[in-house]
Design a protein around this motif. Sequence first.
Motif, PDB file in Angstrom:
ATOM      1  N   LEU A  55      91.785  27.433-116.652  1.00  0.00           N
ATOM      2  CA  LEU A  55      93.238  27.217-116.741  1.00  0.00           C
ATOM      3  C   LEU A  55      93.903  28.193-117.371  1.00  0.00           C
ATOM      4  CD1 LEU A  55      93.512  23.235-116.884  1.00  0.00           C
ATOM      5  CD2 LEU A  55      93.625  24.726-114.710  1.00  0.00           C
ATOM      6  N   THR A  56      94.757  29.151-116.916  1.00  0.00           N
ATOM      7  CA  THR A  56      95.542  29.933-117.786  1.00  0.00           C
ATOM      8  C   THR A  56      96.960  29.804-117.542  1.00  0.00           C
ATOM      9  OG1 THR A  56      93.911  31.578-117.297  1.00  0.00           O
ATOM     10  CG2 THR A  56      96.127  32.408-117.879  1.00  0.00           C
ATOM     11  N   GLY A  57      97.661  29.547-118.461  1.00  0.00           N
ATOM     12  CA  GLY A  57      99.078  29.288-118.626  1.00  0.00           C
ATOM     13  C   GLY A  57      99.746  29.740-119.763  1.00  0.00           C
ATOM     14  N   ASN A  58     101.212  29.472-119.602  1.00  0.00           N
ATOM     15  CA  ASN A  58     101.994  30.060-120.720  1.00  0.00           C
ATOM     16  C   ASN A  58     102.061  29.242-121.928  1.00  0.00           C
ATOM     17  OD1 ASN A  58     103.557  28.019-119.566  1.00  0.00           O
ATOM     18  ND2 ASN A  58     105.347  29.185-119.456  1.00  0.00           N
TER      19      ASN A  58
ATOM     20  N   PHE B 177     108.412  19.463-121.100  1.00  0.00           N
ATOM     21  CA  PHE B 177     107.092  19.160-120.604  1.00  0.00           C
ATOM     22  C   PHE B 177     106.895  20.270-119.477  1.00  0.00           C
ATOM     23  CE2 PHE B 177     107.867  15.049-122.756  1.00  0.00           C
ATOM     24  CZ  PHE B 177     106.730  15.082-123.064  1.00  0.00           C
ATOM     25  N   ILE B 178     107.707  21.195-119.200  1.00  0.00           N
ATOM     26  CA  ILE B 178     107.646  22.242-118.185  1.00  0.00           C
ATOM     27  C   ILE B 178     106.533  23.356-118.743  1.00  0.00           C
ATOM     28  CG2 ILE B 178     108.830  23.999-116.864  1.00  0.00           C
ATOM     29  CD1 ILE B 178     110.032  21.010-116.192  1.00  0.00           C
ATOM     30  N   ARG B 179     105.712  23.540-118.054  1.00  0.00           N
ATOM     31  CA  ARG B 179     104.731  24.599-118.155  1.00  0.00           C
ATOM     32  C   ARG B 179     104.402  25.315-116.958  1.00  0.00           C
ATOM     33  NH1 ARG B 179     106.191  22.923-122.248  1.00  0.00           N
ATOM     34  NH2 ARG B 179     105.088  22.687-124.426  1.00  0.00           N
ATOM     35  N   THR B 180     103.998  26.751-117.319  1.00  0.00           N
ATOM     36  CA  THR B 180     103.512  27.573-115.963  1.00  0.00           C
ATOM     37  C   THR B 180     102.066  27.572-115.839  1.00  0.00           C
ATOM     38  OG1 THR B 180     105.570  28.481-115.988  1.00  0.00           O
ATOM     39  CG2 THR B 180     103.998  29.671-114.803  1.00  0.00           C
ATOM     40  N   ILE B 181     101.341  27.397-114.921  1.00  0.00           N
ATOM     41  CA  ILE B 181     100.068  27.647-114.928  1.00  0.00           C
ATOM     42  C   ILE B 181      99.861  28.964-113.702  1.00  0.00           C
ATOM     43  CG2 ILE B 181      97.870  26.920-113.941  1.00  0.00           C
ATOM     44  CD1 ILE B 181      98.479  25.471-116.516  1.00  0.00           C
ATOM     45  N   TYR B 182      99.254  29.944-114.541  1.00  0.00           N
ATOM     46  CA  TYR B 182      99.131  31.214-113.823  1.00  0.00           C
ATOM     47  C   TYR B 182      97.718  31.252-112.735  1.00  0.00           C
ATOM     48  CZ  TYR B 182     102.683  32.582-117.035  1.00  0.00           C
ATOM     49  OH  TYR B 182     103.608  32.833-117.759  1.00  0.00           O
ATOM     50  N   GLU B 183      96.842  30.501-113.245  1.00  0.00           N
ATOM     51  CA  GLU B 183      95.562  30.691-112.647  1.00  0.00           C
ATOM     52  C   GLU B 183      94.677  29.099-112.886  1.00  0.00           C
ATOM     53  OE1 GLU B 183      92.229  33.822-111.431  1.00  0.00           O
ATOM     54  OE2 GLU B 183      92.524  33.703-113.866  1.00  0.00           O
ATOM     55  N   ALA B 184      94.154  28.605-111.701  1.00  0.00           N
ATOM     56  CA  ALA B 184      93.262  27.684-112.032  1.00  0.00           C
ATOM     57  C   ALA B 184      92.128  27.829-111.199  1.00  0.00           C
ATOM     58  CB  ALA B 184      93.923  26.523-111.551  1.00  0.00           C
ATOM     59  N   LYS B 185      90.918  27.825-111.644  1.00  0.00           N
ATOM     60  CA  LYS B 185      89.856  28.112-110.828  1.00  0.00           C
ATOM     61  C   LYS B 185      88.496  27.391-111.300  1.00  0.00           C
ATOM     62  CE  LYS B 185      88.378  32.281-113.441  1.00  0.00           C
ATOM     63  NZ  LYS B 185      88.065  33.740-113.132  1.00  0.00           N
TER      64      LYS B 185
END
Length: 266
Positions: free
Chosen positions: A201-204, A174-182
């Motif tokens: 939301l931008t993520g991997n 359940f590990i994820r990376t969010i690069y940008e949240a605006k």
Amino acid sequence: MRFGGQTVRNIRMTVSYDGTAYNGFQTQPGDLRTVQDQLEQAIKQLTGEQLKITASGRTDAGVHARGQVFNFITESQIPIERWCMALNARVAEDIVVRDARIVPIDFHSRRAAKRKTYRYTVRCGKNPDVFKRHMEFHHPTPLNIEAMREGLRYLVGEHDFTSYSSVRTAKNSFIRTIYEAKLVCDPFEEELNSFAFHIFLTGNGFLYNMVRIIVGTLLQVGEGKRPSSDIGAILDAKNRGKAGPTAMAHGLMLWEVFYEEEAPSS
């Protein structure tokens, strides 16, 4: 490239669709209408090939896409510049294929994706926009936009998003990376006495219902039912029961999918 005496190509396409009339992107059991089925039927009409396309990911019933990516292997030698027009003439009007290109034979739309951006749209105020009602969630009462923006800060980075995923999620991690949240607001519309805002939301990668649960929880922050800091505390809890409700599907759109040569710097 030649396989078994046949020349084949791997074609990658970008498609936009209004998901209102579909039971999601991915083929479903039974006679449920899906975007994938529409595209595969159009390809069969065009080339005679019965094939399966591979998408960057699935979208649920009622969810839209501005930039869904899919690919498929074909023996057809139709010039690449003719594919979009040919398929658009064979699919419903709520689907538009807007880019086609030849890619290496081992390209896989899902495995090669480096990051994705989703957008969720809310209309806040007295009246909905009747022309956009299928793509905006209408919230009739005021929201604290700045508190919601503050809450988004807690999502950026690598986290365990168990709390923000459906209990039906079937993933080993359940590990994820969010690069940008605006959160971006459109101008107030006097005639509707309301305005739209968009959560990007931008993520991997994203878990099942992850964006919609995040939005449902942020709306509670905007309503004053939770402090902004709860967004981070919920992450730490690793418990779906601590988060808010799952927001309605029709406000969600797969905005863009990035690949190695296209991925912006973090």
